[in-house]
Design an enzyme around this catalytic site. Structure first.
Site, PDB file in Angstrom:
ATOM      1  N   CYS A 114      -0.730  -0.663  -2.830  1.00 40.27           N
ATOM      2  CA  CYS A 114      -0.494  -1.085  -1.441  1.00 40.27           C
ATOM      3  C   CYS A 114      -1.028  -2.485  -1.150  1.00 40.27           C
ATOM      4  O   CYS A 114      -0.580  -3.128  -0.203  1.00 40.27           O
ATOM      5  CB  CYS A 114      -1.099  -0.079  -0.471  1.00 40.27           C
ATOM      6  SG  CYS A 114      -0.378   1.551  -0.654  1.00 40.27           S
ATOM      7  N   HIS A 249      -1.404  -3.505   6.609  1.00 40.87           N
ATOM      8  CA  HIS A 249      -0.704  -2.515   5.787  1.00 40.87           C
ATOM      9  C   HIS A 249      -0.407  -1.304   6.669  1.00 40.87           C
ATOM     10  O   HIS A 249      -1.285  -0.823   7.392  1.00 40.87           O
ATOM     11  CB  HIS A 249      -1.588  -2.133   4.604  1.00 40.87           C
ATOM     12  CG  HIS A 249      -1.052  -0.994   3.807  1.00 40.87           C
ATOM     13  ND1 HIS A 249       0.262  -0.953   3.395  1.00 40.87           N
ATOM     14  CD2 HIS A 249      -1.636   0.142   3.348  1.00 40.87           C
ATOM     15  CE1 HIS A 249       0.465   0.171   2.713  1.00 40.87           C
ATOM     16  NE2 HIS A 249      -0.675   0.856   2.680  1.00 40.87           N
ATOM     17  N   ASN A 279       4.705   4.482   5.105  1.00 39.22           N
ATOM     18  CA  ASN A 279       3.935   3.651   4.179  1.00 39.22           C
ATOM     19  C   ASN A 279       4.836   3.251   3.013  1.00 39.22           C
ATOM     20  O   ASN A 279       5.181   4.087   2.184  1.00 39.22           O
ATOM     21  CB  ASN A 279       2.719   4.452   3.688  1.00 39.22           C
ATOM     22  CG  ASN A 279       1.828   3.641   2.760  1.00 39.22           C
ATOM     23  OD1 ASN A 279       2.211   2.582   2.282  1.00 39.22           O
ATOM     24  ND2 ASN A 279       0.643   4.170   2.487  1.00 39.22           N
TER      25      ASN A 279
END
Ligand code: UT7
Length: 322
Positions: A114, A249, A279
């Site tokens: 990520c 994020h 996500n």
């Protein structure tokens, strides 16, 4: 004058198929209420058979090139952040390079999950400022749906597929001019068993599935993100009040809110797309960035900060004047 990597274009791409929380509730024992309340997620996109990490990355990169007024042949460096490459090798970046007609320059993938886009951005900035290339594409692209365990409700509802890209160009600018001002990256391998994929070429010879101890990841994420944002501001002498937009994020709205609260940042200066995209790992920051540039929220001259945290753990932040 100072040599900086200037952001001259953004782009993004999503798979055709949107998947609502209600649709996820038909696959596993979950509900729209649980997912929305615990994460802020309402929708995600899953790639179909004709879509993959390279095609999404190429589409996002084409849009970023168009926004920058450039063509593939102008690009000397492509760094693609992904945890879901098309193949173990070659790097998916080389496939994107060929599709864009940018053959001959530098192209490679970065694996920091990520945080991958932040890592790729930091590397591209260093390479541009030291003259290894003049113009770069930095891409985050993922097809996480291919590594989800659709029998594990604690993880499969959280992730989606997509891609985001930016163009960076090396330019000599005034001290108060545009460009990447500061990037801070971290990793701590002690926690690599809290968020990982249980397969790989050198161990199981399978692709594996995402495994996560969500509650522990949540706790570390808030602390690490708040710390790295503080470091970034301290490293440049700016304060939270100078930052026009935080582009975080997009893992969980509760993590984003808690981090902003710790720094005294108003929630209306935080770009939120987790509700629409879920996500998307390395794609999440550039996807959110492109969304806020295209809808006019982020304006030229503003100071923005990007931040991310992911498996490894890895985490980082970057301060940019757009
Ligand atoms: O990309 C970077 C990294 N990832 C993250 O940043 C994710 C970080 N973690 C999180 O976002 C949150 O921890 C989750 C959203 C994953 C979970 O939220 P939570 O508030 O920490 O819930 P929990 O894991 O403590 O689970 C609470 C309950 C459990 O039931 P019991 O044991 O209390 O009866 C779970 O079994 O919720 C249950 N549960 C679900 N229920 C309905 C877990 N997943 C689901 C689900 N639907 N999908």
């Amino acid at each position: 004058m100072t040599r900086r990597s200037v952001l001259t274009g953004t782009g993004s791409a999503l798979p055709k198929r949107a998947v609502s929380n209600a649709e996820m509730a038909k696959m596993v024992d979950t509900s729209d209420e649980w997912i929305a309340e615990r994460t802020g997620i309402r929708n995600r996109y899953f790639a179909g058979p004709d879509e993959n990490t390279a095609t999404l990355a190429t589409d996002a990169a084409r849009r970023a090139l168009e926004a920058a007024g450039l063509q593939g042949k102008d690009i000397g460096l492509i760094i693609l952040a992904t945890a879901t490459p098309n193949n173990t090798f070659p790097a998916t970046a080389t496939q994107v390079q060929h599709a864009l007609g940018a053959n001959g320059g530098i192209a490679f993938d970065v694996a920091a999950v990520c945080s991958g886009f932040l890592y790729a951005l930091g590397i591209a900035d260093s390479m541009l400022r030291t003259g290894m290339a003049e113009k770069a594409l930095v891409i985050g692209s993922e097809t996480f749906s291919r590594i989800l365990d659709f029998e594990d409700r604690a993880t499969c509802v959280l992730f989606g597929d997509g891609a985001g890209a930016i163009v960076l160009e090396a330019r000599d600018v005034a001290e108060d001019g545009p460009g990447v001002l500061f990037t801070k990256l971290h990793a701590d391998g002690e926690h690599c068993d809290l968020l990982y994929v249980d397969g790989g070429p050198s161990t199981t010879q399978t692709v594996g599935h995402v495994r996560m101890k969500g509650r522990e990841v949540f706790r570390h994420a808030v602390t690490n993100l708040a710390d790295v944002l503080k470091e970034t501001l301290e490293g440049t002498g700016f304060t939270a009040d100078d930052v026009a937009w935080v582009v975080p994020h997009q893992a969980n709205q509760r993590i984003i809110d808690a981090t902003a609260r710790k720094l005294g940042l108003s929630p209306d200066r935080v770009v939120l797309t987790v509700d629409q995209h879920a996500n998307t790992s390395a794609a999440s920051v550039p996807l959110a960035l492109d969304t806020a540039v295209r809808d006019g929220r982020i304006k030229p001259g503003e100071l923005i900060v990007l931040e991310a945290m992911g498996g490894g753990f890895t985490w980082g932040a970057s301060l940019i004047r757009v």
